[in-house]
Design a protein around this motif. Structure first.
Motif, PDB file in Angstrom:
ATOM      1  N   TYR A 292       1.058  -1.077  -0.005  1.00 11.52           N
ATOM      2  CA  TYR A 292      -0.034  -0.060  -0.017  1.00 11.52           C
ATOM      3  C   TYR A 292       0.784   1.181   0.131  1.00 11.52           C
ATOM      4  CZ  TYR A 292       1.106  -0.228   4.867  1.00 11.52           C
ATOM      5  OH  TYR A 292       1.668  -0.367   6.073  1.00 11.52           O
ATOM      6  N   LEU A 293       2.041   1.071   0.538  1.00 10.25           N
ATOM      7  CA  LEU A 293       3.159   2.426   0.697  1.00 10.25           C
ATOM      8  C   LEU A 293       3.258   2.818  -0.962  1.00 10.25           C
ATOM      9  CD1 LEU A 293       5.452   1.797   3.454  1.00 10.25           C
ATOM     10  CD2 LEU A 293       3.349   3.191   3.481  1.00 10.25           C
ATOM     11  N   LEU A 294       3.755   1.536  -1.470  1.00  9.43           N
ATOM     12  CA  LEU A 294       4.213   1.858  -2.935  1.00  9.43           C
ATOM     13  C   LEU A 294       2.889   2.323  -3.887  1.00  9.43           C
ATOM     14  CD1 LEU A 294       6.629   1.292  -4.948  1.00  9.43           C
ATOM     15  CD2 LEU A 294       5.894  -0.846  -5.302  1.00  9.43           C
ATOM     16  N   GLU A 295       1.849   1.725  -3.497  1.00  5.03           N
ATOM     17  CA  GLU A 295       0.593   1.865  -4.541  1.00  5.03           C
ATOM     18  C   GLU A 295       0.341   3.557  -4.037  1.00  5.03           C
ATOM     19  OE1 GLU A 295      -0.915  -2.502  -4.168  1.00  5.03           O
ATOM     20  OE2 GLU A 295      -1.766  -1.204  -3.108  1.00  5.03           O
ATOM     21  N   ASN A 296       0.228   3.760  -2.820  1.00  9.16           N
ATOM     22  CA  ASN A 296      -0.032   5.237  -2.430  1.00  9.16           C
ATOM     23  C   ASN A 296       0.932   6.141  -3.156  1.00  9.16           C
ATOM     24  OD1 ASN A 296      -2.492   4.578  -1.259  1.00  9.16           O
ATOM     25  ND2 ASN A 296      -1.592   4.652   0.894  1.00  9.16           N
ATOM     26  N   ILE A 297       2.282   5.805  -2.932  1.00  8.77           N
ATOM     27  CA  ILE A 297       3.008   6.936  -3.500  1.00  8.77           C
ATOM     28  C   ILE A 297       2.982   7.110  -4.999  1.00  8.77           C
ATOM     29  CG2 ILE A 297       5.583   7.112  -3.945  1.00  8.77           C
ATOM     30  CD1 ILE A 297       6.013   5.834  -1.212  1.00  8.77           C
ATOM     31  N   VAL A 298       3.143   5.891  -5.655  1.00  9.40           N
ATOM     32  CA  VAL A 298       3.006   5.990  -7.019  1.00  9.40           C
ATOM     33  C   VAL A 298       1.786   6.458  -7.727  1.00  9.40           C
ATOM     34  CG1 VAL A 298       2.607   4.515  -9.121  1.00  9.40           C
ATOM     35  CG2 VAL A 298       4.618   4.002  -7.572  1.00  9.40           C
ATOM     36  N   ASN A 299       0.748   6.214  -7.100  1.00  7.88           N
ATOM     37  CA  ASN A 299      -0.828   6.825  -7.582  1.00  7.88           C
ATOM     38  C   ASN A 299      -0.741   8.091  -7.161  1.00  7.88           C
ATOM     39  OD1 ASN A 299      -1.457   4.340  -8.603  1.00  7.88           O
ATOM     40  ND2 ASN A 299      -2.328   3.620  -6.881  1.00  7.88           N
ATOM     41  N   GLY A 300      -0.262   8.594  -5.994  1.00  9.99           N
ATOM     42  CA  GLY A 300      -0.547  10.139  -5.499  1.00  9.99           C
ATOM     43  C   GLY A 300       0.537  10.813  -6.505  1.00  9.99           C
ATOM     44  N   LEU A 301       1.676  10.550  -6.723  1.00  7.56           N
ATOM     45  CA  LEU A 301       2.571  11.385  -7.626  1.00  7.56           C
ATOM     46  C   LEU A 301       1.913  11.201  -8.982  1.00  7.56           C
ATOM     47  CD1 LEU A 301       6.097   9.902  -6.428  1.00  7.56           C
ATOM     48  CD2 LEU A 301       5.353  12.300  -5.983  1.00  7.56           C
ATOM     49  N   ALA A 302       1.566  10.431  -9.372  1.00 11.08           N
ATOM     50  CA  ALA A 302       1.114  10.430 -10.777  1.00 11.08           C
ATOM     51  C   ALA A 302      -0.273  11.581 -10.971  1.00 11.08           C
ATOM     52  CB  ALA A 302       0.283   8.903 -11.257  1.00 11.08           C
ATOM     53  N   GLN A 303      -1.078  11.533  -9.765  1.00 14.84           N
ATOM     54  CA  GLN A 303      -2.185  12.460  -9.847  1.00 14.84           C
ATOM     55  C   GLN A 303      -1.596  13.927  -9.869  1.00 14.84           C
ATOM     56  OE1 GLN A 303      -4.949  11.689  -6.830  1.00 14.84           O
ATOM     57  NE2 GLN A 303      -6.553  12.908  -7.813  1.00 14.84           N
ATOM     58  N   SER A 304      -0.612  14.174  -8.815  1.00 13.71           N
ATOM     59  CA  SER A 304       0.161  15.456  -8.579  1.00 13.71           C
ATOM     60  C   SER A 304       0.948  15.859  -9.662  1.00 13.71           C
ATOM     61  CB  SER A 304       0.874  15.327  -7.220  1.00 13.71           C
ATOM     62  OG  SER A 304       0.083  15.005  -6.281  1.00 13.71           O
ATOM     63  N   PHE A 305       1.415  15.198 -10.523  1.00 11.94           N
ATOM     64  CA  PHE A 305       2.442  15.492 -11.528  1.00 11.94           C
ATOM     65  C   PHE A 305       1.750  15.268 -12.884  1.00 11.94           C
ATOM     66  CE2 PHE A 305       5.281  15.346  -8.061  1.00 11.94           C
ATOM     67  CZ  PHE A 305       6.279  16.298  -8.395  1.00 11.94           C
ATOM     68  N   ASN A 306       0.418  15.013 -12.965  1.00 14.66           N
ATOM     69  CA  ASN A 306      -0.260  14.787 -14.307  1.00 14.66           C
ATOM     70  C   ASN A 306       0.495  13.592 -15.087  1.00 14.66           C
ATOM     71  OD1 ASN A 306      -2.088  16.976 -13.726  1.00 14.66           O
ATOM     72  ND2 ASN A 306      -0.445  18.428 -14.331  1.00 14.66           N
ATOM     73  N   ILE A 307       0.682  12.821 -14.434  1.00  8.05           N
ATOM     74  CA  ILE A 307       1.181  11.556 -15.295  1.00  8.05           C
ATOM     75  C   ILE A 307      -0.001  10.399 -15.553  1.00  8.05           C
ATOM     76  CG2 ILE A 307       2.429   9.399 -14.946  1.00  8.05           C
ATOM     77  CD1 ILE A 307       4.304  10.819 -13.147  1.00  8.05           C
ATOM     78  N   PRO A 308      -0.141  10.218 -16.894  1.00  7.98           N
ATOM     79  CA  PRO A 308      -1.477   9.449 -17.158  1.00  7.98           C
ATOM     80  C   PRO A 308      -1.521   8.088 -16.422  1.00  7.98           C
ATOM     81  CG  PRO A 308      -0.339  10.128 -18.994  1.00  7.98           C
ATOM     82  CD  PRO A 308       0.528  10.418 -17.930  1.00  7.98           C
TER      83      PRO A 308
END
Lengths: 153, 147
Positions: free
Chosen positions: A75-91
């Motif tokens: 969940y740490l990895l998933e939260n980081i990756v999904n959160g960063l994707a949202q914040s940095f406009n990564i599709p």
């Protein structure tokens, strides 16, 4: 697409899955211990590599295939990756996280722990390698699903 | 503009406080009142942290900053952040690790906030603990001014 296989230490099941994905291991039969031990990164990564998303290769569909260790906290990895994707406009459809941890058997857990944590390679390495051979049919099922979904677009 | 990512791995949302100071939700010229502090923490809770990323926006210049926190695993989380952003060649960010200790008053205070009758006592304990480090938090929230 970036496909990121992840497991506890990022050195056994995720490396095996990523290698199978790339066709470096047969998808029709279980590999021999020697084949597994000759894979780059297999049973070599340390605790200070955890979290480091590492490229293993590019598949025939031009997907980049990565692996990473998440210390049993997906969940740490998933939260980081999904959160960063949202914040940095990564599709969100430009990457995919694949958890291989639930395909790990007790032999892999004990062997991996002995080999990586205590550096008891003589005991731990054969145990984790054999465990990976036994777990391979399950790992390959997961990889086949990923490949099927990717080829269906 | 470089995006700031505040991060703490000591099981308390220090990163949320720094981001709130940075974006003006908490004062940067005085210590916050208990109500202000509670208001800043309320939307995010005071759990141990699961690396969920929260975005804060600053009105005037449109600057945004991010905050996340965990209980341990700081080295792994930092590597995950830098390596994932590296996959997309994103470099316009600064990762700020807030290395504050979660004091026993904070631990006990957080626990008390779960009991309705002792909630205020818990918040007061947390407020007092945060006050002790607030000046340093202000400095960490404004890294450019330190250089």
């Amino acid at each position: 697409m970036k496909i990121i296989y992840h497991c506890f230490g990022g050195t056994h099941s995720s490396v095996t899955a990523a290698s199978a994905h790339l066709g470096r291991l047969s998808r029709e039969r279980s590999p021999s211990p020697r084949e597994l031990l000759s894979l780059p990164f297999f049973d070599t990564r340390e605790g200070n590599d955890h979290g480091d998303i590492t490229l293993l290769g590019v598949d025939s569909m031009r997907n980049e295939v990565y692996f990473v260790g998440q210390r049993g906290k997906p969940y740490l990895l998933e939260n980081i990756v999904n959160g960063l994707a949202q914040s940095f406009n990564i599709p969100p459809d430009s990457y995919r996280l694949v958890n291989v941890m639930h395909k790990v058997n007790i032999s892999m857990k004990i062997g991996g722990f002995l080999s990586r944590r205590f550096r008891w390679l003589k005991t731990g390495r054969p145990l984790v390698t054999l465990g990976t051979v036994w777990a391979y049919p399950e790992i390959i099922k997961l990889v086949r699903n990923v490949l099927a979904e990717e080829s269906n677009g | 503009m470089k995006q700031l990512i505040f991060y703490s791995d000591t099981g308390f949302p220090f990163s949320v406080l720094a981001a709130a100071i940075r974006t003006g939700q908490l004062p940067d010229d005085r210590h916050p009142h208990q109500k202000e502090l509670t208001g800043a923490l309320r939307p995010y809770g005071m759990g141990k942290g699961d690396a969920r990323i929260y975005s804060f926006e600053k009105g005037a210049n449109g600057e945004t900053c991010l905050a996340l926190w965990t209980d341990g695993q700081g080295d792994m989380v930092q590597r995950a952040i830098t390596s994932f952003l590296g996959l997309y060649q994103i470099e316009d960010y600064t990762l700020i690790n807030l290395n504050y200790k979660k004091t026993s008053a904070m631990v006990f205070g957080t626990w008390l906030t779960k009991l309705p009758l002792l909630r205020n006592t818990g918040l007061s304990m947390i407020h007092r603990s945060v006050e002790n480090i607030y000046d340093k938090l202000i400095k960490d929230a404004n890294p450019n001014q330190q250089q």
